[in-house]
Design a protein around this motif. Structure first.
Motif, PDB file in Angstrom:
ATOM      1  N   GLU A 185       0.848  -1.189   0.000  1.00 35.47           N
ATOM      2  CA  GLU A 185       0.000   0.000   0.000  1.00 35.47           C
ATOM      3  C   GLU A 185       0.884   1.239   0.000  1.00 35.47           C
ATOM      4  O   GLU A 185       1.800   1.365   0.825  1.00 35.47           O
ATOM      5  N   THR A 186       0.612   2.158  -0.923  1.00 33.47           N
ATOM      6  CA  THR A 186       1.300   3.440  -0.945  1.00 33.47           C
ATOM      7  C   THR A 186       0.914   4.228   0.297  1.00 33.47           C
ATOM      8  O   THR A 186      -0.261   4.302   0.657  1.00 33.47           O
ATOM      9  N   VAL A 187       1.890   4.813   0.976  1.00 37.20           N
ATOM     10  CA  VAL A 187       1.629   5.569   2.198  1.00 37.20           C
ATOM     11  C   VAL A 187       1.103   6.956   1.841  1.00 37.20           C
ATOM     12  O   VAL A 187       1.758   7.719   1.124  1.00 37.20           O
ATOM     13  N   LYS A 188      -0.093   7.255   2.337  1.00 34.83           N
ATOM     14  CA  LYS A 188      -0.694   8.587   2.186  1.00 34.83           C
ATOM     15  C   LYS A 188      -0.959   9.119   3.587  1.00 34.83           C
ATOM     16  O   LYS A 188      -0.125   8.958   4.456  1.00 34.83           O
ATOM     17  N   GLU A 189      -2.118   9.720   3.814  1.00 32.82           N
ATOM     18  CA  GLU A 189      -2.422  10.202   5.149  1.00 32.82           C
ATOM     19  C   GLU A 189      -3.049   9.082   5.984  1.00 32.82           C
ATOM     20  O   GLU A 189      -3.625   8.135   5.432  1.00 32.82           O
ATOM     21  N   ALA A 190      -2.920   9.196   7.301  1.00 28.73           N
ATOM     22  CA  ALA A 190      -3.552   8.226   8.194  1.00 28.73           C
ATOM     23  C   ALA A 190      -5.070   8.387   8.103  1.00 28.73           C
ATOM     24  O   ALA A 190      -5.586   9.496   8.273  1.00 28.73           O
ATOM     25  N   ARG A 191      -5.768   7.308   7.839  1.00 24.30           N
ATOM     26  CA  ARG A 191      -7.223   7.346   7.689  1.00 24.30           C
ATOM     27  C   ARG A 191      -7.852   6.828   8.984  1.00 24.30           C
ATOM     28  O   ARG A 191      -8.233   5.671   9.086  1.00 24.30           O
TER      29      ARG A 191
END
Length: 208
Positions: free
Chosen positions: A93-99
Motif C-alpha cells: 500500500e502506498t503511504v498517504k495520510e492516516a485514515r
C-alpha cells in the motif's frame, strides 16, 4: 522458502510495452484487463501477472504452486512459496495520510490506539498503512480477503518491533509468520504473511 518480488509498472503505460506483456498473458487475465476502465488498472493487472510468470520461471514453480499478488500505484508485488503445502499472502500500500475513520471501523481498539499514539502525523500514516498491510496479508494468506472480519484477529509487536498475531480465528490453527519489507525510493508499506517461516529478501524486477 517464500520469495517476494516487486516491479514498477509505469513502463506499461506505453502501449507498445503494455501490448508485449498483454499478448503473453493467459486468456482469463487478458479478459480481466479488458474489463478495467483505466489504463493504470490494466497495467497493474497485466504487469503483476508478468511478474508472477517471471518468478515461476526463476524458481521452477508449477501452476499449483501457492502464490499471492498485490498492487498499489505504480508498483506490483508477488510472493510465491516453494513449498506446496504452505499458505502465503502479500500486500503493498502506498503511504498517504492516516485514515483514522477507517482505522476505527476496521481495526481493534488496541490497534487504533497504537496508531493514534504515534508522535507525528507522518508516523501515524506509516503506522496506519503498516497495520493495514499486516492485516490484509493475513486475510489473503487464509484465502478470505475482505470476507474475513478485520477485527476477528489482533496484531501486536514484540520487543524488537516485529509483528505477530496476538490472536486469530480458531479456524486457522496454523502458526503464521510475518516479514515486512521497505524498499529505498518506494513510499509504500509491504508485508508478507505465511505458514512458511523462511523468507527471502525482496527483489526488484524490471518490466520494460
Amino acid at each position: 522458502m517464500v520469495y517476494t518480488w516487486i516491479a514498477d509498472i509505469s513502463p506499461l503505460r506505453e502501449e507498445q510495452i503494455y501490448r508485449k506483456y498483454y499478448e503473453k498473458a493467459p486468456d482469463f487475465r487478458r479478459e480481466k484487463a479488458d474489463q478495467l476502465r483505466f489504463p493504470q488498472d490494466r497495467a497493474q493487472s497485466v504487469g503483476v501477472w508478468a511478474l508472477l510468470e517471471k518468478m515461476r520461471k526463476r524458481y521452477g514453480a508449477g501452476p499449483d504452486q501457492v502464490f499471492n499478488l498485490s498492487h498499489s500505484g505504480d508498483y506490483v508485488l508477488c510472493s510465491i512459496s516453494t513449498e506446496r503445502e504452505e499458505k502465503v499472502g502479500c500486500d503493498i500500500e502506498t503511504v498517504k495520510e492516516a485514515r483514522m475513520r477507517v482505522a476505527r471501523r476496521f481495526f481493534l481498539p488496541s490497534e487504533t490506539a497504537w496508531v493514534e499514539g504515534q508522535p507525528s502525523e507522518r508516523e501515524r500514516a506509516e503506522a496506519f498503512y503498516r497495520l493495514w498491510v499486516l492485516k490484509e496479508s493475513f486475510m489473503k494468506a487464509v484465502r478470505r480477503g475482505m470476507g474475513l472480519d478485520t477485527r476477528s484477529f489482533e496484531i501486536g509487536f514484540d520487543g524488537e518491533d516485529r509483528p505477530f498475531l496476538v490472536r486469530k480465528p480458531w479456524q486457522y490453527p496454523e502458526r503464521y509468520y510475518y516479514r515486512e519489507y521497505q524498499v529505498s525510493g518506494i513510499n509504500a508499506r509491504i508485508a508478507v504473511c505465511s505458514t512458511d517461516g523462511a523468507f527471502g529478501e525482496i527483489y526488484q524486477e524490471l518490466l520494460e
